[in-house]
Scaffold this motif. Structure first.
Motif, PDB file in Angstrom:
ATOM      1  N   GLY A  11       0.959  -1.200   0.139  1.00  0.00           N
ATOM      2  CA  GLY A  11      -0.119  -0.037   0.281  1.00  0.00           C
ATOM      3  C   GLY A  11       0.985   1.020  -0.363  1.00  0.00           C
ATOM      4  N   ILE A  12       0.654   2.255  -0.458  1.00  0.00           N
ATOM      5  CA  ILE A  12       1.148   4.050  -0.076  1.00  0.00           C
ATOM      6  C   ILE A  12       1.842   4.122   0.967  1.00  0.00           C
ATOM      7  N   GLU A  13       1.588   3.408   2.134  1.00  0.00           N
ATOM      8  CA  GLU A  13       2.149   3.205   3.349  1.00  0.00           C
ATOM      9  C   GLU A  13       3.402   2.543   3.349  1.00  0.00           C
ATOM     10  N   ALA A  14       3.509   1.884   2.389  1.00  0.00           N
ATOM     11  CA  ALA A  14       5.471   0.882   2.150  1.00  0.00           C
ATOM     12  C   ALA A  14       5.907   1.409   1.216  1.00  0.00           C
ATOM     13  N   LEU A  15       5.363   3.245   0.670  1.00  0.00           N
ATOM     14  CA  LEU A  15       6.744   3.839   0.377  1.00  0.00           C
ATOM     15  C   LEU A  15       7.307   4.507   1.477  1.00  0.00           C
ATOM     16  N   ALA A  16       9.069   3.865   1.529  1.00  0.00           N
ATOM     17  CA  ALA A  16       9.330   4.902   2.970  1.00  0.00           C
ATOM     18  C   ALA A  16      10.808   5.679   2.949  1.00  0.00           C
ATOM     19  N   ALA A  17      11.312   6.859   3.893  1.00  0.00           N
ATOM     20  CA  ALA A  17      12.468   7.590   3.416  1.00  0.00           C
ATOM     21  C   ALA A  17      13.681   7.026   3.731  1.00  0.00           C
ATOM     22  N   THR A  18      14.982   6.913   2.327  1.00  0.00           N
ATOM     23  CA  THR A  18      15.718   6.316   2.993  1.00  0.00           C
ATOM     24  C   THR A  18      17.436   6.861   2.554  1.00  0.00           C
ATOM     25  N   SER A  19      18.063   6.490   3.086  1.00  0.00           N
ATOM     26  CA  SER A  19      19.740   7.170   1.991  1.00  0.00           C
ATOM     27  C   SER A  19      20.294   6.659   2.141  1.00  0.00           C
ATOM     28  N   ILE A  37       9.865  15.092 -10.812  1.00  0.00           N
ATOM     29  CA  ILE A  37       9.490  13.559 -10.950  1.00  0.00           C
ATOM     30  C   ILE A  37       8.009  13.690 -11.004  1.00  0.00           C
ATOM     31  N   SER A  38       8.017  12.502 -12.398  1.00  0.00           N
ATOM     32  CA  SER A  38       6.146  12.642 -12.397  1.00  0.00           C
ATOM     33  C   SER A  38       5.865  11.328 -12.353  1.00  0.00           C
ATOM     34  N   LEU A  39       5.132  11.004 -11.839  1.00  0.00           N
ATOM     35  CA  LEU A  39       4.183   9.692 -11.223  1.00  0.00           C
ATOM     36  C   LEU A  39       3.103   9.441 -12.175  1.00  0.00           C
ATOM     37  N   ASN A  40       2.905   7.830 -12.273  1.00  0.00           N
ATOM     38  CA  ASN A  40       1.909   7.573 -13.688  1.00  0.00           C
ATOM     39  C   ASN A  40       1.753   6.436 -12.738  1.00  0.00           C
ATOM     40  N   ASN A  41       0.553   6.028 -13.016  1.00  0.00           N
ATOM     41  CA  ASN A  41      -0.223   5.003 -12.720  1.00  0.00           C
ATOM     42  C   ASN A  41       0.706   3.225 -12.030  1.00  0.00           C
ATOM     43  N   ARG A  42       1.206   3.734 -12.549  1.00  0.00           N
ATOM     44  CA  ARG A  42       1.924   2.043 -12.676  1.00  0.00           C
ATOM     45  C   ARG A  42       2.863   2.130 -11.082  1.00  0.00           C
ATOM     46  N   ASP A  43       3.230   3.757 -10.766  1.00  0.00           N
ATOM     47  CA  ASP A  43       4.057   3.332  -9.871  1.00  0.00           C
ATOM     48  C   ASP A  43       2.892   3.096  -8.700  1.00  0.00           C
ATOM     49  N   VAL A  44       1.707   3.852  -8.604  1.00  0.00           N
ATOM     50  CA  VAL A  44       0.724   3.235  -7.268  1.00  0.00           C
ATOM     51  C   VAL A  44       0.880   2.259  -7.736  1.00  0.00           C
ATOM     52  N   GLN A  45       0.622   0.933  -8.681  1.00  0.00           N
ATOM     53  CA  GLN A  45       0.457  -0.151  -8.457  1.00  0.00           C
ATOM     54  C   GLN A  45       1.522  -1.056  -7.771  1.00  0.00           C
ATOM     55  N   ILE A  46       2.924  -0.484  -8.076  1.00  0.00           N
ATOM     56  CA  ILE A  46       3.665  -0.908  -7.336  1.00  0.00           C
ATOM     57  C   ILE A  46       4.105  -1.186  -6.135  1.00  0.00           C
ATOM     58  N   ILE A  47       3.277  -0.124  -5.941  1.00  0.00           N
ATOM     59  CA  ILE A  47       3.225   0.412  -4.258  1.00  0.00           C
ATOM     60  C   ILE A  47       3.038  -0.206  -3.547  1.00  0.00           C
ATOM     61  N   ARG A  48       1.342  -1.333  -4.008  1.00  0.00           N
ATOM     62  CA  ARG A  48       0.634  -1.836  -3.981  1.00  0.00           C
ATOM     63  C   ARG A  48       0.762  -2.901  -4.066  1.00  0.00           C
ATOM     64  N   GLY A  49       1.627  -3.289  -5.163  1.00  0.00           N
ATOM     65  CA  GLY A  49       2.143  -4.994  -5.360  1.00  0.00           C
ATOM     66  C   GLY A  49       1.386  -5.766  -5.996  1.00  0.00           C
ATOM     67  N   SER A  50       0.980  -4.441  -6.891  1.00  0.00           N
ATOM     68  CA  SER A  50       0.294  -5.972  -7.431  1.00  0.00           C
ATOM     69  C   SER A  50      -0.078  -4.865  -9.103  1.00  0.00           C
ATOM     70  N   TYR A  51       1.707  -5.115  -9.273  1.00  0.00           N
ATOM     71  CA  TYR A  51       2.540  -4.452 -11.454  1.00  0.00           C
ATOM     72  C   TYR A  51       2.891  -5.800 -10.956  1.00  0.00           C
ATOM     73  N   GLY A  52       2.705  -6.969 -11.619  1.00  0.00           N
ATOM     74  CA  GLY A  52       3.845  -8.351 -11.418  1.00  0.00           C
ATOM     75  C   GLY A  52       4.494  -8.388 -10.784  1.00  0.00           C
ATOM     76  N   ALA A  53       5.715  -9.397 -10.745  1.00  0.00           N
ATOM     77  CA  ALA A  53       5.710 -10.224  -9.239  1.00  0.00           C
ATOM     78  C   ALA A  53       6.498  -9.010  -8.615  1.00  0.00           C
ATOM     79  N   ARG A  54       6.363  -9.523  -7.218  1.00  0.00           N
ATOM     80  CA  ARG A  54       7.546  -8.574  -6.178  1.00  0.00           C
ATOM     81  C   ARG A  54       8.734  -8.502  -6.915  1.00  0.00           C
ATOM     82  N   LYS A  55       8.977  -6.811  -6.410  1.00  0.00           N
ATOM     83  CA  LYS A  55       9.722  -6.858  -6.223  1.00  0.00           C
ATOM     84  C   LYS A  55      11.009  -5.954  -5.330  1.00  0.00           C
ATOM     85  N   PRO A  56      11.984  -6.060  -5.427  1.00  0.00           N
ATOM     86  CA  PRO A  56      12.698  -5.813  -3.978  1.00  0.00           C
ATOM     87  C   PRO A  56      13.144  -4.945  -3.269  1.00  0.00           C
TER      88      PRO A  56
END
Length: 337
Positions: A11-19, A37-56
Motif C-alpha cells: 500500500g501507499i504507506e509502504a513507501l519509505a524515506a531512506t538514505s 519527477i512525474s508519477l504514473n499509475n504503475r507507480d501506485v500499482q507497484i507500491i500496492r504490489g499489483s504490478y507483476g512480480a514482487r520487487k526488492p
C-alpha cells in the motif's frame, strides 16, 4: 543521498524515506540529478504490489523525470555534465519493433528509478531536452507522453479528420488529446466529472461524455457521431471498459489497449463486433527511444504543454502517491527536488 524505497509493497504507506550512498558512474553510465519527477499509475500499482512480480523492498521507484547530468562514466560521449535530460524507462528498446528485451532494464522496476537525489542511468538512453521545453513539459514525456505518441502516431496512424476517443483525464489521455489535436484530428473524451470535462474542452476536446450520466457511453458517442464511432480508441481503462471501447469504435477502427485498471472481467459480449467492424486491437507497452526523440521534436515544434495538476516537494512523496491514487486529478502529479 536522500531517496525513497518501495518497501513491502502493501500500500501507499509502504513507501519509505531512506538514505543511500551517492551512485558513481560506471562505464557507459551517467549520474543524473532529478529536478522534477512525474508519477504514473504503475507507480501506485507497484507500491500496492499489483504490478507483476514482487520487487526488492529496497527498489527506488518512479520511471520518468527530467534532470541534470552531474557526471559520466568511461566511454560516454552522448551527454556531458550540465545537460538537461530525460530517458525512456525501457532502456534496452532503442528502436525498431518491440520485443521482450525491453523488459530487461525497466527504470523504477528492474533498476532503481528517479525518486532519489541522484540516479545512475545508461547514457545511451538519455535524450537532451531542448531549451524551448521547460521542466514541467519535459518531465512526463518519457512515460505518459511516449505511450500516447506510440498509441496515436506509431500504431493508430492518426491523420487529420480522424476521431480519437480518450478514456478519462489521466496523463496518457490528456497527452493523447493534445497530440491528436496537433495532428488535425477531432477528440472525444470521457470522465465522471463535469469539471474535468470542461478542462478537456479548454484543451480542444470536441465531444465530452460524463460516464456517470451516460453509463452506456459508447452508445452516447455513437449518437453524437451519427453512428460513425471513433477511428482510434485510446483504451486506458482496462478489461472493464474494453467491451464499450469496441462498441464505440468506427468500422476499420483501431483500439489501442494500454490500461489495466478498470475491473478484470474477460467477458466480451460484443466479441463478434471485432470481426463485424474489421477492428484492430493492439496492446502496447510505452515506446522506444527513437519514438521519444520524435515526440520531443513534435513537442518543441508544436509548443505542446504538459498539463500539470499538482507538484509536491520531495519530502512529501507519499502524499503525492496518495493524491494520484485518489484519482481526482486532471493531467500529471509531480514531485520536485
Amino acid at each position: 543521498m536522500k531517496a525513497f524505497q518501495i518497501g513491502q509493497q502493501n500500500g501507499i504507506e509502504a513507501l519509505a524515506a531512506t538514505s543511500r550512498p551517492d551512485p558513481v558512474a560506471g562505464p557507459g553510465q551517467a549520474i543524473v540529478a532529478p529536478r522534477l519527477i512525474s508519477l504514473n499509475n504503475r507507480d501506485v500499482q507497484i507500491i500496492r504490489g499489483s504490478y507483476g512480480a514482487r520487487k526488492p523492498d529496497e527498489r527506488i521507484p518512479v520511471s520518468e523525470g527530467v534532470g541534470e547530468v552531474l557526471s559520466v562514466g568511461e566511454g560516454v560521449t552522448q551527454v556531458k555534465p550540465g545537460d538537461r535530460v530525460i530517458s525512456g524507462h525501457f532502456v534496452n528498446w532503442a528502436g525498431g519493433d518491440f520485443g521482450y528485451h525491453a523488459f530487461g532494464h525497466d527504470i523504477g522496476v528492474t533498476h532503481d528509478g528517479w525518486l532519489a537525489e541522484k540516479v545512475a542511468i545508461p547514457a545511451a538512453s538519455l535524450i537532451r531536452v531542448p531549451d524551448a521545453i521547460g521542466d514541467e513539459d519535459a518531465a512526463a514525456l518519457a512515460a505518459a507522453g511516449l505511450t500516447a505518441w506510440n498509441a496515436l502516431v506509431e500504431v493508430g496512424k492518426v491523420k487529420a479528420g480522424d476521431l480519437v476517443l480518450c478514456l478519462g483525464t489521466g496523463g496518457v489521455a490528456i497527452f493523447a488529446l493534445q497530440i491528436a489535436k496537433a495532428n488535425g484530428a477531432r477528440v472525444a473524451i470521457t470522465s465522471s466529472s463535469d469539471e474535468k470535462l470542461e478542462l478537456a474542452r479548454q484543451l480542444g476536446a470536441d465531444i465530452t461524455i460524463n460516464y456517470r450520466t451516460h453509463a452506456d457511453w459508447a452508445a452516447e458517442l455513437m449518437a453524437q457521431t451519427g453512428n460513425a464511432g471513433a477511428d482510434i480508441v485510446i483504451e486506458t481503462g482496462g478489461q472493464g471498459t474494453l467491451s464499450q471501447s469496441i462498441a464505440a469504435a468506427a468500422v476499420n477502427g483501431r483500439v489501442i489497449i494500454i490500461g489495466v485498471t478498470a475491473g478484470q472481467s474477460m467477458a466480451l459480449p460484443n466479441y463478434g463486433t471485432i470481426i463485424g467492424k474489421n477492428l484492430t486491437l493492439k496492446g502496447i507497452a510505452n515506446g522506444s527511444r527513437a519514438m521519444l526523440v520524435a515526440l520531443v521534436r513534435a513537442v518543441e515544434t508544436n509548443g505542446i504543454k504538459t498539463v500539470v495538476n499538482k507538484v509536491f516537494p520531495f519530502d512529501q512523496a507519499p502524499e503525492a502517491y496518495a493524491y494520484l491514487a485518489a484519482a481526482g486529478h486532471v493531467g500529471k502529479v509531480m514531485i520536485q527536488l
